[in-house]
Design a protein around this motif. Sequence first.
Motif, PDB file in Angstrom:
ATOM      1  N   UNK A  70     -17.121  74.611 -15.824  1.00  0.00           N
ATOM      2  CA  UNK A  70     -17.488  73.578 -14.870  1.00  0.00           C
ATOM      3  C   UNK A  70     -16.067  72.467 -14.685  1.00  0.00           C
ATOM      4  N   UNK A  71     -15.344  72.114 -15.701  1.00  0.00           N
ATOM      5  CA  UNK A  71     -14.299  71.226 -15.636  1.00  0.00           C
ATOM      6  C   UNK A  71     -13.275  72.088 -14.734  1.00  0.00           C
ATOM      7  N   UNK A  72     -12.969  73.332 -14.892  1.00  0.00           N
ATOM      8  CA  UNK A  72     -12.040  73.932 -14.134  1.00  0.00           C
ATOM      9  C   UNK A  72     -12.462  73.867 -12.765  1.00  0.00           C
ATOM     10  N   UNK A  73     -13.973  74.195 -12.221  1.00  0.00           N
ATOM     11  CA  UNK A  73     -14.193  74.216 -10.945  1.00  0.00           C
ATOM     12  C   UNK A  73     -14.210  72.772 -10.452  1.00  0.00           C
ATOM     13  N   UNK A  74     -14.636  71.906 -11.051  1.00  0.00           N
ATOM     14  CA  UNK A  74     -14.456  70.457 -10.684  1.00  0.00           C
ATOM     15  C   UNK A  74     -13.010  69.981 -10.321  1.00  0.00           C
ATOM     16  N   UNK A  75     -11.884  70.716 -10.747  1.00  0.00           N
ATOM     17  CA  UNK A  75     -10.754  70.436 -10.428  1.00  0.00           C
ATOM     18  C   UNK A  75     -10.077  71.310  -9.291  1.00  0.00           C
ATOM     19  N   UNK A  76     -10.853  72.099  -8.907  1.00  0.00           N
ATOM     20  CA  UNK A  76     -10.353  73.066  -7.870  1.00  0.00           C
ATOM     21  C   UNK A  76     -10.133  72.487  -6.538  1.00  0.00           C
ATOM     22  N   UNK A 136     -17.944  69.026  -1.391  1.00  0.00           N
ATOM     23  CA  UNK A 136     -18.487  68.888  -2.730  1.00  0.00           C
ATOM     24  C   UNK A 136     -17.991  70.025  -3.686  1.00  0.00           C
ATOM     25  N   UNK A 137     -18.520  69.646  -4.863  1.00  0.00           N
ATOM     26  CA  UNK A 137     -18.140  70.761  -5.983  1.00  0.00           C
ATOM     27  C   UNK A 137     -18.116  72.121  -5.341  1.00  0.00           C
TER      28      UNK A 137
ATOM     29  N   UNK B  56      -4.025  74.598 -17.767  1.00  0.00           N
ATOM     30  CA  UNK B  56      -3.437  75.504 -17.163  1.00  0.00           C
ATOM     31  C   UNK B  56      -4.162  75.684 -15.767  1.00  0.00           C
ATOM     32  N   UNK B  57      -5.323  75.691 -15.524  1.00  0.00           N
ATOM     33  CA  UNK B  57      -5.952  76.097 -14.317  1.00  0.00           C
ATOM     34  C   UNK B  57      -5.947  74.623 -13.300  1.00  0.00           C
ATOM     35  N   UNK B  58      -5.611  73.558 -14.221  1.00  0.00           N
ATOM     36  CA  UNK B  58      -5.244  72.419 -13.204  1.00  0.00           C
ATOM     37  C   UNK B  58      -3.869  72.595 -12.499  1.00  0.00           C
ATOM     38  N   UNK B  59      -3.169  73.304 -13.068  1.00  0.00           N
ATOM     39  CA  UNK B  59      -1.634  73.382 -12.750  1.00  0.00           C
ATOM     40  C   UNK B  59      -1.678  74.452 -11.892  1.00  0.00           C
ATOM     41  N   UNK B  60      -2.536  75.723 -11.845  1.00  0.00           N
ATOM     42  CA  UNK B  60      -2.549  76.524 -11.090  1.00  0.00           C
ATOM     43  C   UNK B  60      -3.271  76.207  -9.709  1.00  0.00           C
TER      44      UNK B  60
END
Lengths: 150, 183
Positions: A70-76, A136-137, B56-60
């Motif tokens: 979820x944290x990764x998706x939220x930052x996408x 949104x997310x 890592x994904x933030x950077x990607x």
Amino acid sequence: MGMMDRTRFEALAEAFGGRIDLWPDAEREAAWRFVAEQGETARALLADAASLDEQLQELRPPQPSAALRQAILDAAPRLRAGRSRLWRWLTGAGLGAGLAAACAAGVLAGAVSTGPSADATADALMAASDDGAALGPVESLGSVDTESNS
Amino acid sequence: MKSQGGDPDEELVVRVGRGDPAAIQALMARKLPRMLQLARRMLDDAIEAEDVTQELFLRAWKQAPSWQPGVARFDTWLHRVAVNLCYDRLRRRRETLMAEPPEQADLGPAPDRGLQARDTGRRVEAALAALPDRQREAVVLCHYQELSNIDAAALMSVSVEALESLLSRARRALRAALADMRE
């Protein structure tokens, strides 16, 4: 490609393990020839290396937690401006991209013909869109991806 | 550095750069388990590995909109950043240990490190964690990530001969550490 001797074959098995297909490209052909010529000796060396490979494979891959996902998706990255909710609704409703474009143009034309100013037209379009900014997310967008149809 | 043989992730990364939600999901599904594994093997700590993977994904995600197709393989770039992030963590860990020496000899992050672990996986994990960093990195890249020797050597900035030497020493140490478990 030259011949491979036992010393080199053993060194490669020791470094890269018991699967020749994972050895360096440049040495695989000679290694297979060594196996063909030396049969039992080669197979014994490979089996010995493979036993360590098998032990290393006992280490199971970690599973990403739901919180990490979820944290990764939220930052996408968010969908860029230019594909509004109206666009996705039109194309998602089964209209082709061309027809959807025509409908969108119709909305624009209608807004222009009835609205008093260009600003009002822009407001109307923006109200139907995502403010020309972020969505949104990612997960909230569902599985339909009309963006890739364009 | 030009990518060789095309980049299987290229199209996906370009779509991610445009904010395509399906591409974001697909790229995450493709890379997350693999990169988490790398971080976990390098750091031997589940929480730190997740932290590093998130970073890592933030950077990607930041990189994706300006990704230049054909210049480098995305997977290679991702591995390079991941390895660097892991080394940052390892360095910080060492600095902390030097600044605040532990009262006990073993303060490794894994709760059962140093004990006689019963399951093979835990034993392997402990043996890997006991390797010198560079040897562990070589094993992780070649064995677990299945990178070619050329790619792994390039990532580690060493020659292929030096990589082979690191792998040999690492595997000898692992073999010795796990010898009692072999049939």
